[in-house]
Each structure stands twice: as C-alpha cells, then as structure tokens.
Design an enzyme around this catalytic site. Sequence first.
Site, mmCIF file in Angstrom:
data_model
loop_
_atom_site.group_PDB
_atom_site.id
_atom_site.type_symbol
_atom_site.label_atom_id
_atom_site.label_comp_id
_atom_site.label_asym_id
_atom_site.label_seq_id
_atom_site.Cartn_x
_atom_site.Cartn_y
_atom_site.Cartn_z
ATOM 1 N N ASP A 1 0.793 -1.104 -0.173
ATOM 2 C CA ASP A 1 -0.064 0.150 -0.125
ATOM 3 C C ASP A 1 0.786 1.268 -0.092
ATOM 4 O O ASP A 1 0.444 2.416 -0.059
ATOM 5 C CB ASP A 1 -1.021 -0.156 1.141
ATOM 6 C CG ASP A 1 -0.406 -0.013 2.701
ATOM 7 O OD1 ASP A 1 0.962 0.061 2.476
ATOM 8 O OD2 ASP A 1 -0.997 0.055 3.534
ATOM 9 N N SER A 2 2.119 1.018 -0.102
ATOM 10 C CA SER A 2 2.994 2.274 -0.123
ATOM 11 C C SER A 2 2.946 2.706 -1.472
ATOM 12 O O SER A 2 3.251 3.818 -1.698
ATOM 13 C CB SER A 2 4.527 1.781 -0.198
ATOM 14 O OG SER A 2 4.911 0.598 -0.842
ATOM 15 N N ASP B 1 -1.113 -6.530 -0.329
ATOM 16 C CA ASP B 1 -1.009 -5.700 1.196
ATOM 17 C C ASP B 1 -2.229 -5.249 1.334
ATOM 18 O O ASP B 1 -3.084 -4.118 0.940
ATOM 19 C CB ASP B 1 -0.124 -4.624 0.983
ATOM 20 C CG ASP B 1 0.682 -3.928 2.295
ATOM 21 O OD1 ASP B 1 0.452 -4.711 3.507
ATOM 22 O OD2 ASP B 1 1.313 -3.006 2.176
ATOM 23 N N LYS C 1 -0.614 -9.526 3.319
ATOM 24 C CA LYS C 1 0.034 -9.123 4.376
ATOM 25 C C LYS C 1 -0.710 -8.078 5.184
ATOM 26 O O LYS C 1 -1.526 -7.363 4.518
ATOM 27 C CB LYS C 1 1.513 -8.240 3.864
ATOM 28 C CG LYS C 1 2.240 -7.582 5.105
ATOM 29 C CD LYS C 1 3.657 -6.903 4.622
ATOM 30 C CE LYS C 1 3.467 -5.453 4.023
ATOM 31 N NZ LYS C 1 2.783 -4.654 5.074
ATOM 32 N N GLU D 1 -0.500 -5.272 8.846
ATOM 33 C CA GLU D 1 0.283 -4.820 9.715
ATOM 34 C C GLU D 1 -0.110 -5.045 11.561
ATOM 35 O O GLU D 1 -1.520 -5.026 11.371
ATOM 36 C CB GLU D 1 0.229 -3.289 9.461
ATOM 37 C CG GLU D 1 1.063 -2.831 8.262
ATOM 38 C CD GLU D 1 1.009 -1.286 8.119
ATOM 39 O OE1 GLU D 1 0.791 -0.416 8.994
ATOM 40 O OE2 GLU D 1 1.554 -0.983 7.009
ATOM 41 N N GLU E 1 10.103 -4.216 10.296
ATOM 42 C CA GLU E 1 10.321 -2.732 9.346
ATOM 43 C C GLU E 1 11.021 -1.670 10.435
ATOM 44 O O GLU E 1 10.331 -1.683 11.643
ATOM 45 C CB GLU E 1 9.344 -2.356 8.730
ATOM 46 C CG GLU E 1 9.531 -0.892 8.264
ATOM 47 C CD GLU E 1 8.313 -0.258 7.320
ATOM 48 O OE1 GLU E 1 7.431 -0.904 7.097
ATOM 49 O OE2 GLU E 1 8.778 0.782 6.971
HETATM 50 O O1 KIV Z 1 3.268 -0.964 1.574
HETATM 51 C C1 KIV Z 1 4.574 -1.345 1.678
HETATM 52 O O2 KIV Z 1 5.382 -1.440 0.639
HETATM 53 C C2 KIV Z 1 5.013 -1.950 2.998
HETATM 54 C C3 KIV Z 1 6.443 -1.846 3.046
HETATM 55 C C4 KIV Z 1 6.768 -0.606 3.615
HETATM 56 C C5 KIV Z 1 6.940 -2.805 4.090
HETATM 57 O O3 KIV Z 1 4.502 -2.292 3.683
#
Ligand code: KIV
Length: 287
Positions: free
Chosen positions: A47-48, A86, A116, A118, A185
Amino acid sequence: MERSKVTIPTLVEKMQKKQPITMLTCYDYPTALLEERAGIDIILVGDSLGMTVLGYDSTLPVTMDVMVVHAQAVRRGAPTAFLIGDMPYMSYQVSIPEAIRNAGRFMAEAACDAVKLEGGRNVADVVAALTKATIPVMGHIGLTPQSIAQLGGFRAQGRDAETAVHVIEDAKNLEEAGAFAILLEAIPPEVAKVVAERASIPIIGIGAGPHTHGQLLIVHDLLGFFDRFTPKFVKKYADLNSAITQAFTAYKDDVVGGRFPEPQHNYALKAGELAKLGQLLKDKGLS
Ligand code: KIV
C-alpha cells in the site's frame, strides 16, 4: 530456464538452507516483468503505492479496489513470483468477516499467494481467522506505516529494551496465530536477530539489518524514482529520477527546437497519392 512457481515450501527451504530470500515491492505490469526476469522471490504489492505512485502523504487513503487493480497488473507480469497483496488501512481492522472478504479478493481476483497485514498481538485473531480460511498471512511489525498517528510519524521501533521485547513478543504471537512469514520494518539488527533465531518461519527485514532470512526494499527507493524522502535503510541501485528528467528535457528541447519528429518517425504516403490528394482537395473545394 524458466523457474518454477515460488511457493511457501520454496521459501521455507531457502530459510532452512540459509539462502537469503529476495523481496521487492511492485505496483505495475512493466516493473513486474523486470522483477520476474531478475528472479525476485517475493513481490509485495504494497500500500506504499499510495505514496510512491498516487502521491498521497501516507498510505491511509489507499482502498481495496485500488490494491486489487495493481495486484492484477503485477500478477500478469510476474507469473512465478510469490505474490503478496498488502491489506490497506481499514480493510481488516473493522471485523473478521470483512477481513476475510477483503483478503479473499486478493486471492480470487488477483491470484495472489498470500496477504500481508500490519500489527502484532492486536491482529493475532485476524491472522488466525485468515489462515483458517486458507489465506496465508505475512505479519508486519516494527514500524507499521498505517499506525503513524499512534507512532508519531515514520520512526524506527524497538530501540530500547522494553519496546524491543514488545517486538519479539509480537513476532511470537503472529507465528502462533499461523502467520507463514513476518516482515520486520525499521528495527535494530540485534532485535531482528533475536526474532529470526527464535522463529521457525521466514523473517524478512526492511531496515532491520543483515540477520533476517531475507530482505525487502521499496522498488521506487531502490531505483532512485521517489525522492520526497529516503529512509536511512535504502540503498539506491539506480538514479531513475535523473535519467527520466534528462529524457523528458531532451524530448521537450527536440520538439521546441524542431528536431523531432524526424523522417524515420513518419508514415509515408503511398506512391502517387500526393498528386491525387491535391486533385481531390481541389475538386471538393478544400484547397
Ligand atoms: O506497503 C509497503 O510497501 C510496505 C513496506 C513499507 C514494508 O508495507
């Protein structure tokens, strides 16, 4: 030789043989083709992308619909990489049924291999529910960008003994909940080492030092393609910003200076057609 599909057993085998696992983020088809060609093991549609591709100040505005479109494009370019979707902000925090539905979209609509999310002990019930629903989950602890309001910004975590223990316990909770891997991270290498040594699942680091079973970088950081800020842990392997700016400026200068397009860029009119065109225009009163 084409490589075979990267799976969870492939990753576990690499961990057991102490072969470092490679992981990169990716958000689009052309970059996915190149990461696949380079043989990257795990691709994260992070989600970056909210920051690197969409220009937001944080990852919070990113939605499931946006994530799925990008994950589909990446899968088209990277058929054999282990693909992780993500889970964006508020796609798994509201309720477990909603988390399962959203995670299921990555698997069903974008052919992801896992998701993934968090958090540590606070999301252990979600990790367990997704795993029970056949969806492999990578945990993500340490600096968790979706919690910047609570963390007070993008800051390294686990830098004192008490918070380090918190990270180590979170990793244990996630593994016990069924996570197939964990991403650490922005934590000190010594803390990451303890996590990696105690784990029986792959531990991947981004800004977590050399002792993890694998490394992740954000592709736009690695390529020098995002310069709003650069975390300490980034190594730039290219300077795309300069290369692309040079190309755009050269194009602009060529157009303004009348040097582009050149004859080789043009489609030729068929022989004899120019005279006919002149006559036709005259006949129609258009000349
Ligand atoms: O969204 C992403 O790319 C991530 C990384 C910062 C680990 O979660």
